[in-house]
Design a protein around this motif. Structure first.
Motif, mmCIF file in Angstrom:
data_model
loop_
_atom_site.group_PDB
_atom_site.id
_atom_site.type_symbol
_atom_site.label_atom_id
_atom_site.label_comp_id
_atom_site.label_asym_id
_atom_site.label_seq_id
_atom_site.Cartn_x
_atom_site.Cartn_y
_atom_site.Cartn_z
ATOM 1 N N LEU A 181 0.869 -1.188 0.000
ATOM 2 C CA LEU A 181 0.000 0.000 0.000
ATOM 3 C C LEU A 181 0.899 1.229 0.000
ATOM 4 O O LEU A 181 1.923 1.245 0.685
ATOM 5 C CB LEU A 181 -0.887 0.005 1.236
ATOM 6 N N ARG A 182 0.487 2.251 -0.727
ATOM 7 C CA ARG A 182 1.391 3.389 -0.906
ATOM 8 C C ARG A 182 0.692 4.688 -0.495
ATOM 9 O O ARG A 182 -0.349 5.032 -1.045
ATOM 10 C CB ARG A 182 1.779 3.427 -2.389
ATOM 11 N N ALA A 183 1.256 5.377 0.479
ATOM 12 C CA ALA A 183 0.724 6.688 0.884
ATOM 13 C C ALA A 183 1.651 7.771 0.340
ATOM 14 O O ALA A 183 2.851 7.533 0.171
ATOM 15 C CB ALA A 183 0.656 6.773 2.409
ATOM 16 N N PRO A 184 1.107 8.968 0.089
ATOM 17 C CA PRO A 184 1.974 10.025 -0.447
ATOM 18 C C PRO A 184 2.972 10.501 0.598
ATOM 19 O O PRO A 184 2.609 10.738 1.744
ATOM 20 C CB PRO A 184 0.996 11.149 -0.806
ATOM 21 N N ALA A 185 4.229 10.614 0.173
ATOM 22 C CA ALA A 185 5.232 11.183 1.091
ATOM 23 C C ALA A 185 4.883 12.652 1.315
ATOM 24 O O ALA A 185 4.442 13.327 0.388
ATOM 25 C CB ALA A 185 6.613 11.069 0.466
ATOM 26 N N PRO A 186 5.072 13.145 2.540
ATOM 27 C CA PRO A 186 4.801 14.557 2.786
ATOM 28 C C PRO A 186 5.910 15.411 2.172
ATOM 29 O O PRO A 186 6.975 15.535 2.758
ATOM 30 C CB PRO A 186 4.809 14.655 4.310
ATOM 31 N N HIS A 187 5.655 15.921 0.990
ATOM 32 C CA HIS A 187 6.682 16.658 0.245
ATOM 33 C C HIS A 187 6.130 18.057 -0.025
ATOM 34 O O HIS A 187 5.466 18.299 -1.025
ATOM 35 C CB HIS A 187 6.965 15.901 -1.064
ATOM 36 N N CYS A 188 6.419 18.972 0.911
ATOM 37 C CA CYS A 188 5.726 20.278 0.878
ATOM 38 C C CYS A 188 6.084 21.102 -0.351
ATOM 39 O O CYS A 188 5.243 21.840 -0.861
ATOM 40 C CB CYS A 188 6.018 21.053 2.156
ATOM 41 N N TYR A 189 7.309 20.987 -0.851
ATOM 42 C CA TYR A 189 7.715 21.800 -2.007
ATOM 43 C C TYR A 189 6.937 21.396 -3.266
ATOM 44 O O TYR A 189 6.591 22.228 -4.091
ATOM 45 C CB TYR A 189 9.220 21.648 -2.228
ATOM 46 N N ARG A 190 6.715 20.093 -3.387
ATOM 47 C CA ARG A 190 5.907 19.602 -4.511
ATOM 48 C C ARG A 190 4.760 18.783 -3.919
ATOM 49 O O ARG A 190 4.750 17.546 -4.031
ATOM 50 C CB ARG A 190 6.741 18.737 -5.453
ATOM 51 N N CYS A 191 3.849 19.463 -3.256
ATOM 52 C CA CYS A 191 2.804 18.745 -2.512
ATOM 53 C C CYS A 191 2.008 17.836 -3.448
ATOM 54 O O CYS A 191 1.462 18.295 -4.458
ATOM 55 C CB CYS A 191 1.862 19.736 -1.826
ATOM 56 N N PRO A 192 1.945 16.541 -3.119
ATOM 57 C CA PRO A 192 1.223 15.600 -3.994
ATOM 58 C C PRO A 192 -0.267 15.939 -4.068
ATOM 59 O O PRO A 192 -0.945 15.501 -4.988
ATOM 60 C CB PRO A 192 1.448 14.244 -3.320
ATOM 61 N N LEU A 193 -0.770 16.714 -3.105
ATOM 62 C CA LEU A 193 -2.192 17.066 -3.104
ATOM 63 C C LEU A 193 -2.416 18.492 -3.609
ATOM 64 O O LEU A 193 -3.550 18.991 -3.591
ATOM 65 C CB LEU A 193 -2.765 16.920 -1.687
ATOM 66 N N GLY A 194 -1.346 19.148 -4.025
ATOM 67 C CA GLY A 194 -1.472 20.509 -4.559
ATOM 68 C C GLY A 194 -1.816 21.535 -3.486
ATOM 69 O O GLY A 194 -2.354 22.600 -3.801
ATOM 70 N N LEU A 195 -1.492 21.240 -2.241
ATOM 71 C CA LEU A 195 -1.848 22.163 -1.144
ATOM 72 C C LEU A 195 -0.583 22.850 -0.630
ATOM 73 O O LEU A 195 0.523 22.531 -1.043
ATOM 74 C CB LEU A 195 -2.512 21.371 -0.008
ATOM 75 N N SER A 196 -0.767 23.798 0.296
ATOM 76 C CA SER A 196 0.427 24.377 0.919
ATOM 77 C C SER A 196 0.224 24.521 2.426
ATOM 78 O O SER A 196 -0.911 24.562 2.914
ATOM 79 C CB SER A 196 0.789 25.716 0.269
ATOM 80 N N ARG A 197 1.362 24.590 3.104
ATOM 81 C CA ARG A 197 1.380 24.710 4.562
ATOM 82 C C ARG A 197 1.077 26.138 4.963
ATOM 83 O O ARG A 197 1.507 27.054 4.263
ATOM 84 C CB ARG A 197 2.767 24.319 5.093
ATOM 85 N N PRO A 198 0.467 26.449 6.080
ATOM 86 C CA PRO A 198 -0.111 25.480 7.014
ATOM 87 C C PRO A 198 -1.601 25.196 6.730
ATOM 88 O O PRO A 198 -2.206 24.389 7.422
ATOM 89 C CB PRO A 198 0.041 26.192 8.362
ATOM 90 N N GLN A 199 -2.124 25.855 5.667
ATOM 91 C CA GLN A 199 -3.567 25.690 5.397
ATOM 92 C C GLN A 199 -3.938 24.230 5.144
ATOM 93 O O GLN A 199 -5.079 23.818 5.364
ATOM 94 C CB GLN A 199 -4.001 26.522 4.177
ATOM 95 N N CYS A 200 -2.988 23.434 4.671
ATOM 96 C CA CYS A 200 -3.278 22.035 4.323
ATOM 97 C C CYS A 200 -3.683 21.214 5.549
ATOM 98 O O CYS A 200 -4.316 20.168 5.422
ATOM 99 C CB CYS A 200 -2.050 21.398 3.677
ATOM 100 N N ALA A 201 -3.291 21.673 6.739
ATOM 101 C CA ALA A 201 -3.567 20.934 7.983
ATOM 102 C C ALA A 201 -3.118 19.475 7.862
ATOM 103 O O ALA A 201 -3.820 18.552 8.291
ATOM 104 C CB ALA A 201 -5.049 21.028 8.348
#
Ligand SMILES: Cc1ncc(COP(=O)(O)O)c(C=O)c1O
Length: 462
Positions: A181-201
């Protein structure tokens, strides 16, 4: 320099050696760097040229070369014996080392299983986790699956490749692998979910915990590199992510395997990276810095709860049928004890944090804002510099332009060994580097970046 020796060795190498992670054609076309000796933060080639070991010899020579404590421990041990099996026997150095590893790792991690390298340390944790569920007091043999992260690297044995997620390295072997099973690595510079910190929660954490919830009954364990995912480009995890993951695993009775092969032994500023989030896993996998890069040795450290599930009786011994000829090697154990002495007495962690600060200030001053600098990710003395063609859009360079390889080639010609990882340049100096040595390495690093910037900028002119 003895040109004939250089060329004779080069020809013999190209005729008979096969180098890991090295494209054959590139190697055959290259003028190989033949390293002869090392001292402190330096390596010397056979022509006598001196280089800063800016990757700590692939992240393991953490205390530099020819360290007096490590040399002395090795010499002392070799005077007693080089090897004796750990299968059904034991010896003092491996016993002392297990005791000390139990003392310095998180509470509850009291049981040490030795092996030879990072890959085996993780492979062993995977197999132990699976077998534990089969044999524990209330068995759950259906727990056969693992959850890993995108971009994960845990070594090159087939189990590790199965839980690993670096497509470039791993996709060819897919037919041989078990499904993970594969979860997205938390990669803030290239967010896999297209979000940004800290709004992404920490929405990426929720992706992982949702997956755990969906498969909670069949998951044997979650396996991650804590705090920094190394081989995928020094991806640094946002605060709270690891703790959130660990708490969720605990709540769902899913085991947590932390692969500290790269981040362990001070690299990120604490002895073990998981300390930064006060996380206590079920398994911690150690190698690389364990012997300061002197000898191939690894440890999978786990709890007595896991261990107790492997205690059977003559009709069902419940044995862990896994081992390596060199398990618990006395030379490796003796050197590892000396490494722990160095951490205890020589202020290594203080130095890591001091030099980390120096590097971050210099990069802020001289690199941030430069044309091709995308993001600089750093935890302690584990640093990756992402190079991008366009800073504003984070656009990557086309594959044929290799700015990171060019920069590393320039750095080598100036006496600093650093390595490209895709479009990332990695810098992991020895933990014992002095102020002056770090300043000198930084000088070369920045000069090399600037030369590369000029070269690549010229290529990009339409
Ligand atoms: C996080 C991690 N795990 C495992 C390994 C594999 O270690 P080894 O090369 O000693 O097998 C590495 C190697 O770089 C690593 O970075």
């Amino acid at each position: 320099m003895d040109d004939t020796l250089q060329s004779r060795l080069s020809v013999a190498d190209k005729a008979h050696c096969w180098h890991p992670f090295t494209p054959v054609a590139d190697w055959e076309a290259s003028d190989p760097l033949i390293i002869q000796s090392g001292h402190g933060v330096y390596l010397f080639d056979i022509a006598g040229n001196r280089y800063f070991d800016g990757t700590s010899s692939l992240w393991c020579s953490a205390l530099g070369h020819r360290h007096p404590r490590l040399d002395a421990a090795l010499i002392d041990q070799i005077g007693q014996m080089g090897h004796s099996t750990f299968l059904g026997m034991t010896h003092p150095k491996a016993i002392q080392l297990a005791q000390r590893l139990a003392e310095i790792t998180a509470d509850g991690l009291d049981r040490v299983f030795y092996s030879d390298n990072g890959a085996t340390a993780v492979e062993i944790a995977l197999k132990m986790a699976f077998q534990y569920h089969v044999q524990k007091p209330s068995p759950e043999p259906q727990r056969t699956r693992f959850l890993g992260l995108t971009g994960a690297y845990h070594g090159d044995t087939l189990g590790d490749v199965s839980v690993g997620g670096v497509n470039h390295f791993h996709s060819l072997f897919k037919p041989l692998l078990f499904e993970t099973l594969r979860a997205p690595a938390p990669h803030c510079y290239r967010c896999p979910l297209g979000l940004s910190r800290p709004q992404c929660a920490l929405a990426c954490l929720k992706e992982a915990t949702d997956l755990i919830d969906q498969h909670a009954e069949t998951l044997a364990a979650v396996v991650v590199e804590p705090i920094v995912q190394g081989a995928s480009g020094m991806i640094t995890q946002p605060e709270g992510w690891l703790k959130g993951l660990a708490d969720h695993c605990r709540n769902r009775n899913v085991l947590l395997i932390l692969d500290e092969v790269a981040v362990g032994f001070g690299r990120t500023g604490t002895m073990f990276a998981c300390e930064q989030e006060a996380v206590s896993p079920d398994f911690i996998c150690l190698a690389k810095g364990l012997t300061g890069g002197y000898l191939p040795m690894a440890a999978t450290v786990t709890t007595n709860e896991i261990y107790n599930a492997f205690r059977g009786d003559p009709s069902n011994p419940k044995t862990f049928y896994h081992g390596h000829t060199f398990t618990g090697n006395p030379l490796g154990s003796a050197v590892a004890l000396a490494v722990l002495d160095a951490f205890e007495h020589d202020h290594i962690l203080e130095n890591v944090n001091r030099q980390a600060q120096r590097i971050s200030e210099r990069f802020d001053r001289d690199l941030i804002g430069r044309r091709f600098i995308g993001e600089i990710r750093q935890r302690g003395l584990m640093i990756g510099v992402d190079l991008v063609q366009d800073r504003a859009t984070q656009m990557e360079f086309p594959a044929h332009l290799k700015p990171s390889a060019i920069m590393c080639r320039i750095a080598r010609s100036k006496g600093l060994l650093i390595r490209p990882l895709g479009h990332n340049v990695t810098f992991l100096p020895p933990l014992i580097s002095t102020d002056q040595e770090i300043n000198d390495m930084l000088g070369i690093f920045i000069e090399s970046y600037l030369e590369m910037e000029n070269t690549i900028a010229a290529e990009l002119v339409p």
